[in-house]
Design a protein around this motif. Structure first.
Motif, short mmCIF file in Angstrom:
data_model
loop_
_atom_site.label_atom_id
_atom_site.label_comp_id
_atom_site.label_asym_id
_atom_site.label_seq_id
_atom_site.Cartn_x
_atom_site.Cartn_y
_atom_site.Cartn_z
N LEU A 200 0.88 -1.18 -0.02
CA LEU A 200 -0.20 -0.06 0.04
C LEU A 200 0.90 1.31 0.16
CD1 LEU A 200 -2.99 1.27 0.39
CD2 LEU A 200 -2.49 1.13 2.98
N PRO A 201 0.97 2.19 -1.04
CA PRO A 201 1.60 3.42 -1.05
C PRO A 201 1.10 4.27 0.17
CG PRO A 201 0.07 3.32 -2.69
CD PRO A 201 -0.15 2.08 -2.20
N GLU B 103 9.73 -3.49 3.55
CA GLU B 103 9.86 -2.15 3.55
C GLU B 103 8.50 -1.44 3.23
OE1 GLU B 103 12.58 1.01 0.86
OE2 GLU B 103 12.33 -1.03 0.19
N LEU B 104 8.10 -0.31 3.82
CA LEU B 104 7.28 0.56 3.69
C LEU B 104 7.44 1.93 2.61
CD1 LEU B 104 5.51 0.21 7.17
CD2 LEU B 104 5.04 -1.15 5.31
N VAL B 105 6.62 2.04 1.95
CA VAL B 105 6.77 2.98 0.74
C VAL B 105 6.21 4.37 1.07
CG1 VAL B 105 7.19 3.48 -1.84
CG2 VAL B 105 7.47 1.27 -0.79
N TYR B 106 6.69 5.28 0.81
CA TYR B 106 6.06 6.64 1.24
C TYR B 106 6.19 7.66 -0.11
CZ TYR B 106 5.61 5.38 6.13
OH TYR B 106 5.19 4.61 7.30
N PRO B 107 5.31 7.31 -1.17
CA PRO B 107 5.55 8.08 -2.31
C PRO B 107 4.97 9.63 -2.22
CG PRO B 107 3.80 6.90 -2.50
CD PRO B 107 4.22 6.39 -1.38
N ALA B 108 4.38 9.86 -1.02
CA ALA B 108 3.58 11.38 -0.93
C ALA B 108 3.73 11.61 0.32
CB ALA B 108 2.27 11.44 -1.52
N MET C 107 -6.11 12.98 0.88
CA MET C 107 -5.35 12.50 0.06
C MET C 107 -5.47 10.91 -0.21
SD MET C 107 -1.61 14.39 0.39
CE MET C 107 -0.70 13.32 -0.83
N VAL C 108 -5.70 10.27 0.99
CA VAL C 108 -6.21 9.20 0.95
C VAL C 108 -7.73 8.79 0.40
CG1 VAL C 108 -7.35 7.42 2.82
CG2 VAL C 108 -5.08 8.59 3.50
N GLY D 190 -2.52 5.14 1.61
CA GLY D 190 -2.82 5.05 3.24
C GLY D 190 -2.24 5.86 3.98
N LEU D 191 -2.70 6.07 5.18
CA LEU D 191 -2.07 6.75 6.06
C LEU D 191 -1.90 6.23 7.45
CD1 LEU D 191 -2.48 10.86 6.61
CD2 LEU D 191 -2.94 9.43 8.54
#
Length: 303
Positions: A199-200, A226-231, A242-243, A249-250
């Motif tokens: 989940l981004p 690994e967790l990814v934070y594109p924004a 944004m969610v 996700g947040l």
């Protein structure tokens, strides 16, 4: 009946053992020497010493102690009924007087996300106008305190900033992830590490220190995914928008979800991530006179 006199005039009333009565009052509520010591900032042996001294003054035991429990004797219960409410009123009156004296400069209280119920109740115990709330950016928990723009902050832990002092850490909460109501993710047990890694996510955008981000926007799950934070977002409300609009996700604490409900978002537990907590922090060189009183009130209302 004549009052006793001394060589210099009328005698004063016998001095009340206030420290011993304070210790007694807390122990009545806690019925545990260790928790009483922690609440008062004393050693457990000092608590025992104060209670024994009070019992010696009274002339009989006030508590029955066993290896498993502490309970009041009949005499202790009678003393508690008379003195504990009076002592609490004395403390409240003293705190209120200090607070009124400080209303020329209200306690500027910074907070993140929401003013949680225990915080609101503690503020409600202060005199009207004694505290002023200031909302802090999601990703900038400490800058305003460091600059002196606020006197006390209630923010997501941890805090390891030079010159800032943590007065209380409380409200440990499991982590949830906010997702679009239209997105198919999660099950009855919540969101697992595999789904979370796919989940981004949206991270806090701002000057929060790296150690704070590692806890509140972790880069890895406990099992190494690994967790990814594109924004990124500057505020939680911006992040939630944004969610809803992008399908990202947040991460946020469970208690926050009660204050952020909206029909286009679901909040799902993430049981594999470590819990988060809140911290009350002040500047070591600029303590406000009401800070300690506010923290004491907050401790009373924390569940």
């Amino acid at each position: 009946m004549e009052r006793p006199t001394t060589a210099t005039g009328p005698a004063v009333l016998p001095e009340l053992p206030l420290q011993e009565l304070e210790c007694f009052s807390v122990l009545v509520h806690q019925l545990h020497f260790g928790r009483t010591a922690e609440r008062l900032g004393l050693s457990q042996s000092r608590v025992s010493q104060l209670i024994k001294r009070l019992e010696a003054r009274v002339g009989a035991p006030l508590f029955r102690r066993t290896s498993r429990r502490v309970e009041l004797t009949d005499l202790g219960r009678a003393l508690a009924e008379q003195t504990v409410p009076a002592f609490e009123r004395l403390r409240d009156g003293y705190a209120a007087a200090r607070a009124r004296a400080g209303t020329a400069r209200p306690l500027r209280l910074g907070f993140q996300c929401a003013v949680y119920e225990p915080v609101a109740r503690a503020i409600g115990c202060l005199p009207e106008g004694a505290a002023r709330l200031v909302e802090l950016p999601w990703a900038d928990p400490f800058s305003q305190l460091a600059r002196g723009d606020v006197d006390l902050v209630i923010v997501l832990a941890p805090c390891r900033e030079p010159g800032l002092e943590v007065l209380l850490e409380f409200s440990r909460q499991p982590v949830c992830v906010a997702v679009s109501a239209a997105r198919r993710v999660g099950g009855a047990a919540g969101v697992g590490a595999d789904e979370l890694a796919a989940l981004p996510l949206i991270e806090p955008r701002g000057p929060a220190p790296a150690y704070w981000r590692e806890v509140n926007a972790p880069r890895w799950t406990p099992d190494g995914r690994e967790l990814v934070y594109p924004a990124g977002a500057a505020t939680i409300q911006e992040g939630l928008s944004m969610v809803a609009g992008t399908g990202r996700g947040l991460l946020l604490c469970e208690r926050s979800t009660a204050y952020l409900q909206r029909p286009d978002i679901r909040f799902l537990p993430v049981p594999e991530l470590a819990s988060t907590s809140l911290a009350v922090v002040q500047h070591e060189r600029r303590p406000h006179r009401m800070a300690a009183d506010f923290v004491e009130l907050l401790v009373r209302h924390v569940d």
